[in-house]
Design a protein around this motif. Structure first.
Motif, PDB file in Angstrom:
ATOM      1  N   ALA A   1      -2.025   5.705  -8.425  1.00  0.00           N
ATOM      2  CA  ALA A   1      -2.407   5.947  -9.821  1.00  0.00           C
ATOM      3  C   ALA A   1      -1.198   6.046 -10.748  1.00  0.00           C
ATOM      4  N   MET A   2      -0.013   6.221 -10.202  1.00  0.00           N
ATOM      5  CA  MET A   2       1.211   6.320 -11.007  1.00  0.00           C
ATOM      6  C   MET A   2       1.838   4.956 -11.265  1.00  0.00           C
TER       7      MET A   2
ATOM      8  N   GLY B   1      -4.087   1.127  -4.122  1.00  0.00           N
ATOM      9  CA  GLY B   1      -4.901   2.289  -4.449  1.00  0.00           C
ATOM     10  C   GLY B   1      -6.354   2.109  -4.056  1.00  0.00           C
ATOM     11  N   THR B   2      -6.892   0.897  -4.319  1.00  0.00           N
ATOM     12  CA  THR B   2      -8.286   0.628  -3.957  1.00  0.00           C
ATOM     13  C   THR B   2      -8.472   0.644  -2.447  1.00  0.00           C
ATOM     14  N   ARG B   3      -7.535   0.037  -1.739  1.00  0.00           N
ATOM     15  CA  ARG B   3      -7.649   0.024  -0.283  1.00  0.00           C
ATOM     16  C   ARG B   3      -7.500   1.422   0.307  1.00  0.00           C
ATOM     17  N   ARG B   4      -6.702   2.269  -0.322  1.00  0.00           N
ATOM     18  CA  ARG B   4      -6.607   3.654   0.138  1.00  0.00           C
ATOM     19  C   ARG B   4      -7.924   4.399  -0.116  1.00  0.00           C
TER      20      ARG B   4
ATOM     21  N   GLY C   1      -2.286   8.400  -0.816  1.00  0.00           N
ATOM     22  CA  GLY C   1      -2.025   7.046  -1.285  1.00  0.00           C
ATOM     23  C   GLY C   1      -2.738   6.737  -2.585  1.00  0.00           C
ATOM     24  N   VAL C   2      -3.966   7.225  -2.740  1.00  0.00           N
ATOM     25  CA  VAL C   2      -4.717   7.006  -3.984  1.00  0.00           C
ATOM     26  C   VAL C   2      -3.995   7.659  -5.159  1.00  0.00           C
TER      27      VAL C   2
ATOM     28  N   MET D   1       0.857  -1.181   0.000  1.00  0.00           N
ATOM     29  CA  MET D   1       0.000   0.000   0.000  1.00  0.00           C
ATOM     30  C   MET D   1       0.891   1.228   0.000  1.00  0.00           C
ATOM     31  N   VAL D   2       0.918   1.899  -1.150  1.00  0.00           N
ATOM     32  CA  VAL D   2       1.743   3.101  -1.255  1.00  0.00           C
ATOM     33  C   VAL D   2       1.064   4.239  -0.508  1.00  0.00           C
ATOM     34  N   GLY D   3       1.833   5.273  -0.229  1.00  0.00           N
ATOM     35  CA  GLY D   3       1.302   6.415   0.496  1.00  0.00           C
ATOM     36  C   GLY D   3       1.523   6.279   1.993  1.00  0.00           C
ATOM     37  N   PRO D   4       1.263   7.330   2.751  1.00  0.00           N
ATOM     38  CA  PRO D   4       1.529   7.311   4.193  1.00  0.00           C
ATOM     39  C   PRO D   4       0.505   6.477   4.954  1.00  0.00           C
ATOM     40  N   ASP D   5       0.960   5.764   5.980  1.00  0.00           N
ATOM     41  CA  ASP D   5       0.075   5.085   6.921  1.00  0.00           C
ATOM     42  C   ASP D   5      -0.326   6.080   8.002  1.00  0.00           C
TER      43      ASP D   5
END
Length: 501
Positions: free
Chosen positions: A333-334, A168-171, A328-329, A28-32
């Protein structure tokens, strides 16, 4: 045909296992997200509060004791021990359009989350039936003279699944769940604001009734004094100037009544609307100051607990969480997007042949989409999401600061209210004694009428101010409970209190 079906089932099961493994292994990309820590302080005010407030005669003058760390009951308004107030607030929970709107917004957010979760975390499965009438032209096959008309029937089951490899979906679901939290806290804020507004409006009504009653009593006494002066004037004992001055005082006193009555009507109308009633509703109770009991023990939440109790702070925290998930979304997307699909069905020229073994068709497929060039769009969307997160973080910190200010203001107001009521009570006693003494001296000719007139004006001012000072203690007590969050987290232990969602 049986072998083909077995091979299809085996391949389908293998793909299903692959789907699950890929989804579980996906990052999962992006910050937790983690909620910001509470401010590092153990006090609301720069100087310590007294153990208890000052006291004054009367029910509104009882000393109040601050109890740091003590929890607030969910139905905090019951501490005023006013049954009509409790009944009105509980009716408002059912009838208020604002509460109904907040409840509907919460249901909408929840169903949106459920719909999105079901449509993205699980494969989509669709059944399809079709019938078409076609004409085939042999030109496409190099046979210009060949034409054929026929019917085509098909039945199939299609399965599609988008692998959430980079989260992305989980974000997105995380952001939608944060929206559900936000609406839940907004509902609690609606309960809190409505109950606090009803208490404040009821206290205001009671204060206005006290001021009106006091003004009418003073006007009656001044009328009696005017009657005495008129007789004295007829007998030549006083001048015409004294009579005119008393008439002016009576008129000025009665001129203060219409604005007070107007404010009383407005307070009544406000109470009715807050409770979800029409202003013309005759069932609305009337409130007077002697109907309220002043809470003598004031629970004061610890500063470290305030950020977990105030609905507005928790709502701001949910907005910050949502903004974090959107980062994260935008990041996901990238990255590559992988979609797997499968279908199984039958196709035939007649409906009867559709379900025969020889009409079976199936397919397996997969696609990978890797964004290569979008003119900087995806990078800009990520930077925009990061800026939105920074904005939400600043707004959260501002909400926390304002919350601490609300509590500090309420605590100081309660301390000053008690001191002010004591001073105002002393002033009222002094003005009352002065008026009685001046009246006696005036009867025997010891003082002039101007001295009596001045004593009457001072007394009138202290009576109205005393009623206002008494009401302030009740109103600011309610403001403290509101500033501390209202105790909604204890709703399960208080029957009839607003329930958490």
């Amino acid at each position: 045909m049986i072998d083909v079906n077995r091979r299809f089932v085996w391949r389908y099961r293998r793909c299903a296992v692959l789907f699950g493994c890929t989804a579980l292994a996906g990052c999962m990309v992006g910050p937790d997200y983690h909620s910001p820590p509470a401010p590092a302080t153990d006090a609301y005010t720069s100087t310590p509060l007294p153990d208890q407030t000052a006291s004054a005669p009367g029910a509104a003058g009882l000393p109040q004791r601050f109890a740091p760390g003590q929890d607030i009951p969910a139905a905090w308004w019951t501490l005023f021990h006013c049954e009509p107030l409790d009944t009105l607030i509980r009716e408002a929970f059912t009838n208020s359009p604002n509460v109904a709107a907040a409840q509907a917004a919460l249901r909408q957010a929840h169903e949106t989350y459920v719909a999105q979760a079901g449509g993205t975390l699980l494969p989509s499965v669709d059944a399809q039936l079709g019938a078409t009438r076609e004409k085939l032209n042999g030109i496409a096959f190099g046979q210009p003279g060949l034409t054929e008309e026929f019917n085509l029937y098909n039945a199939s089951v299609n399965v599609s699944y988008k692998l959430d490899v980079f989260g992305g979906t989980r974000r997105e679901l995380e952001a939608l769940h944060a929206q559900v939290d936000y609406q839940s806290y907004q509902l609690q804020a609606a309960y809190l604001a409505m109950s606090a507004n009803i208490v404040t409006a009821a206290v205001k009504e009671a204060s206005l009734r006290a001021q009106i009653d006091a003004t009418e009593r003073i006007a009656t006494e001044e009328d009696e004094q005017l009657a005495v002066l008129s007789k004295q004037f007829d007998l030549g004992g006083v001048s015409r100037t004294a009579v005119l001055a008393q008439q002016t005082l009576v008129a000025q006193t009665r001129a203060t009544l219409p604005p007070l009555l107007q404010q009383l009507d407005q307070a009544r109308h406000q109470l009715a609307v807050l409770a979800g009633k029409l202003p013309s509703d005759a069932t609305l109770p009337e409130f007077r100051l002697d109907m309220f009991s002043l809470p003598v023990t004031l629970p004061v939440s610890l500063p470290s607990a305030l950020v977990r109790q105030r609905p507005d702070i928790l709502a701001a925290d949910a907005v910050l969480h949502q903004a974090s998930a959107q980062v994260g979304v935008a990041t996901a997307a990238m990255y590559p997007q992988i979609t797997l699909s499968a279908s199984y069905g039958a196709e035939a020229l007649t409906p009867a042949q559709v379900f025969r073994a020889g009409s079976t068709i199936w397919s397996l497929g997969g696609s990978l989409l890797q964004p290569l060039f979008h003119g900087g769009q995806l990078s800009a969307q990520k930077r925009a999401a990061e800026a939105a997160y920074e904005q939400a973080d600043a707004q959260y910190r501002e909400t926390v600061l304002l919350a601490f200010q609300n509590v500090a203001d309420s605590l100081r107001a309660l301390d000053h209210d008690a001191t002010g009521l004591k001073a105002q009570t002393d002033a009222w006693h002094a003005a009352s004694d002065s008026l009685d003494l001046t009246r006696g001296q005036y009867r025997v000719g010891g003082v002039s009428y101007l001295s009596l007139l001045d004593a009457q004006r001072q007394y009138q001012q202290t009576v109205v101010s005393l009623a206002q000072a008494q009401a302030s203690r009740y109103a600011d007590t309610a403001a403290l409970f509101q500033a501390l969050g209202g105790g909604w987290w204890n709703a399960s232990s208080a029957p009839g209190a607003p329930a958490t969602q």
